[in-house]
Write an enzyme that holds these catalytic residues in place. Structure first.
Site, PDB file in Angstrom:
ATOM      1  N   ASP A  84       0.519   3.635   2.270  1.00 29.56           N
ATOM      2  CA  ASP A  84       0.233   4.212   3.584  1.00 29.56           C
ATOM      3  C   ASP A  84      -0.893   5.253   3.407  1.00 29.56           C
ATOM      4  O   ASP A  84      -1.929   4.901   2.836  1.00 29.56           O
ATOM      5  CB  ASP A  84       1.514   4.778   4.215  1.00 29.56           C
ATOM      6  CG  ASP A  84       1.377   4.913   5.714  1.00 29.56           C
ATOM      7  OD1 ASP A  84       0.874   3.974   6.350  1.00 29.56           O
ATOM      8  OD2 ASP A  84       1.759   5.963   6.262  1.00 29.56           O
TER       9      ASP A  84
ATOM     10  N   ASP B   6       0.861  -1.205   0.000  1.00 32.07           N
ATOM     11  CA  ASP B   6       0.000   0.000   0.000  1.00 32.07           C
ATOM     12  C   ASP B   6       0.885   1.240   0.000  1.00 32.07           C
ATOM     13  O   ASP B   6       2.093   1.139   0.186  1.00 32.07           O
ATOM     14  CB  ASP B   6      -0.860  -0.004   1.275  1.00 32.07           C
ATOM     15  CG  ASP B   6       0.016  -0.054   2.523  1.00 32.07           C
ATOM     16  OD1 ASP B   6       0.370   1.005   3.030  1.00 32.07           O
ATOM     17  OD2 ASP B   6       0.389  -1.173   2.974  1.00 32.07           O
TER      18      ASP B   6
HETATM   19  N1  ADE Z   1       1.180   1.329   5.784  1.00 32.57           N
HETATM   20  C1  ADE Z   1       1.673   0.466   6.673  1.00 32.57           C
HETATM   21  N2  ADE Z   1       2.103   0.902   7.880  1.00 32.57           N
HETATM   22  C2  ADE Z   1       2.611   0.025   8.770  1.00 32.57           C
HETATM   23  N3  ADE Z   1       2.734  -1.282   8.555  1.00 32.57           N
HETATM   24  C3  ADE Z   1       2.319  -1.750   7.372  1.00 32.57           C
HETATM   25  N4  ADE Z   1       2.307  -3.000   6.865  1.00 32.57           N
HETATM   26  C4  ADE Z   1       1.800  -2.938   5.633  1.00 32.57           C
HETATM   27  N5  ADE Z   1       1.465  -1.668   5.313  1.00 32.57           N
HETATM   28  C5  ADE Z   1       1.773  -0.919   6.385  1.00 32.57           C
END
Ligand code: ADE
Ligand SMILES: CSC[C@H]1O[C@H](OP(=O)(O)O)[C@H](O)[C@@H]1O
Length: 287
Positions: A212, A210
């Protein structure tokens, strides 16, 4: 059978390894408490392997609840020389697209003191060097293994380790980008520190899942989105591990195996017997 033993810590979405023979389940308690689950030992292409699901089977443990010391102690006790972390991470850079693999070479620690990230204390003081927190030889093997598996893979990058369990605020996410972070997760720093203290080579296969919450034209991170990317890529992650096994040399030319040689400052005469006994498997040869 070769001298090295390869440990795999499976993160979110990786709760088992395929293709092992001579499989055994090893239940263990350690002087530092209980590991995340039973260890699975076996052989892959003639190489001895040890597998542990980081959050336990069924994903029961928060990042802050994982007993990292017990996990690394167990790996060391089972003879692990090279430890590969497989982790789901958020991408902090446009060019690291969800589905890409990153082999990070630096960390920024944003966890708090609730995580115990050292085997020392209780009458013994040691300070490990941690300027280069992952094994570059192992990371090279992971990089070529990921390429051979057909992954789009980025060599190097900074993994920022947050406490969680809630994901970052937008302000934090933007701040981490200004730090130069490449990826974000919640688990790898305590593991890397403890692996260094246990003189185990440590390397990371990070799967970007992703963006974030900093990216204006992508959805904010959610478990749904993470699991969808993990499901689509779990076969590739397993292929990278299989490819890596044949690439990891039997002889360790790196300095990981003697990392603690000069790290203990405490007068050996004053180390309490119980503390000494607890550390025997970790660095007994220096005490
Ligand atoms: N955006 C994110 N922040 C923290 N841990 C994660 N693991 C996968 N995506 C994450
Ligand atoms: C399931 S999303 C957040 C969770 O995923 C990552 O775990 P791991 O490193 O074990 O793959 C991240 O660090 C969080 O713990």
């Amino acid at each position: 059978m070769s001298g090295q033993v390869i440990g795999i810590i499976g993160g979110s979405g990786l709760y088992e390894l395929d293709g092992l023979t001579d499989v055994r389940s090893v239940s263990m308690t350690t002087p530092f408490g209980d590991p995340s689950d039973d260890f699975i030992t076996g052989t892959l292409d003639g190489v001895r392997m040890v597998f542990l699901p980081r959050h336990g089977k069924g994903h029961r443990l928060l990042p802050s609840e994982i007993n990292f010391r017990a996990n690394i102690y167990g790996m060391k006790k089972l003879g692990v020389t090279h430890l590969i972390s497989v982790s789901a991470v958020g991408s902090m850079k446009e060019e690291i697209v969800p589905g890409h693999i990153v082999i990070p070479d630096q960390f920024i620690d944003r966890t708090n003191a609730s995580r115990v990230n050292t085997f020392f204390g209780n009458g013994i003081v040691a300070h490990a060097q941690f300027a280069d927190p992952v094994c570059s030889e192992l990371s090279d093997s992971l990089y070529t293994a990921a390429q051979a598996a057909g992954a789009t893979v980025h060599r190097g990058g900074t993994y920022i380790c947050m406490e969680g369990p809630a994901f970052s605020t937008r302000a934090e996410s933007v701040m981490y980008r200004s730090f130069g972070a490449s990826i974000i997760g919640m688990t790898n720093v305590p593991e890397a520190k403890l692996a260094r203290e246990a003189e185990i080579c440590y390397g990371v296969i990070a799967l970007a899942t992703d963006y974030d919450c900093w990216h204006e034209s992508h959805e904010d991170v959610s478990i749904d989105a993470i699991l969808e990317i993990v499901r689509k890529n779990v076969t590739m992650a397993k292929a990278i591990i299989k490819n890596a096994v044949g690439r990891i040399g039997r002889d360790r030319k790196c300095s990981c195996a003697s990392a603690m040689q000069y790290a203990v400052i405490t007068d050996r005469a004053v180390i309490p017997p119980q503390t000494r006994a607890n550390l025997d498997i970790i660095i007994g040869k220096y005490l």
